[in-house]
Design a protein around this motif. Sequence first.
Motif: not given
Ligand SMILES: Cc1ncc(COP(=O)(O)O)c(C=O)c1O
Length: 247
Positions: A18, A20-21, A42-44, A47, A53-54, A189
């Motif tokens: 993962d 995402a960060h 993650s391109f939310y 981020k 989104e995506g 979190y």
């Molecule tokens: C650590 C982490 N993993 C996964 C995600 C999920 O990403 P997404 O929202 O693009 O599905 C997030 C954030 O939303 C995240 O902070």
Amino acid sequence: MDAITDIAQRHNLIVIEDAAHAIETAYKGRKIGNISQLTCFSFYATKNVVTGEGGMVTTNNPDYADKIKMYGLHGMSRDAWKRFSDDGYKHYQVVFPGFKYNMMDLQAALGLHQLARVEVNLKRRNEIWQIYDNAFADLPIGLPAADAPDTIHARHLYTLTIDKDQTGLTRDEFMQKLHQLNIGTGVHYVGVHLHPYYQERFGYREEDYPNATWISERTVSIPLSPKLTNIDIEDVVETVRHIIKQN
Ligand SMILES: Cc1ncc(COP(=O)(O)O)c(C=O)c1O
């Protein structure tokens, strides 16, 4: 990653990271996305690369790549996306039940331009990180851990830990005071085991994960956007120092 890779190899497991960060990171000279078999980004909107989104999966394994593309578009056979090509209409086959997880071209166009800013934005966040590290070093609060050797850090979240025994106020009281003084914060979190679904479905209890519980109750993220001006940063620094010193 060495320790995780070692466990995976010994037990014949596939590592799916993962990230995402972590789009900026590198580990022992290897860029993220090229360490494990599969890496997810993650391109939310929150981020460091944003397409609304995506996201993205990277892999060096062509079989995984094919399968991911098919899963992302209804489980349609490989070349289905070409079905409206100049060569005429082509039939597609659905070979397993997939999802509708395809990124729009419009989003990808945004993302390509965001990619060009990754390094510039990281440089600015590095500066802000350094200012915070220096400004808060004498306060009775927890600061982010120092960088591990031979790594590049993404500088995604600057998290403080606020322990009432040290500061005289709880994390939530600290956040409330910052909010009143117009400084936005976040919590990254609340532990998974503290959410009702996981407690009810898997029977997790607070005391099962004492370290995660401890951090979950004390962690708070302060502003780290590359768009912060020097005056914004000073505001954050002075407000945090003022609140902590007041107690
Ligand atoms: C650590 C982490 N993993 C996964 C995600 C999920 O990403 P997404 O929202 O693009 O599905 C997030 C954030 O939303 C995240 O902070």
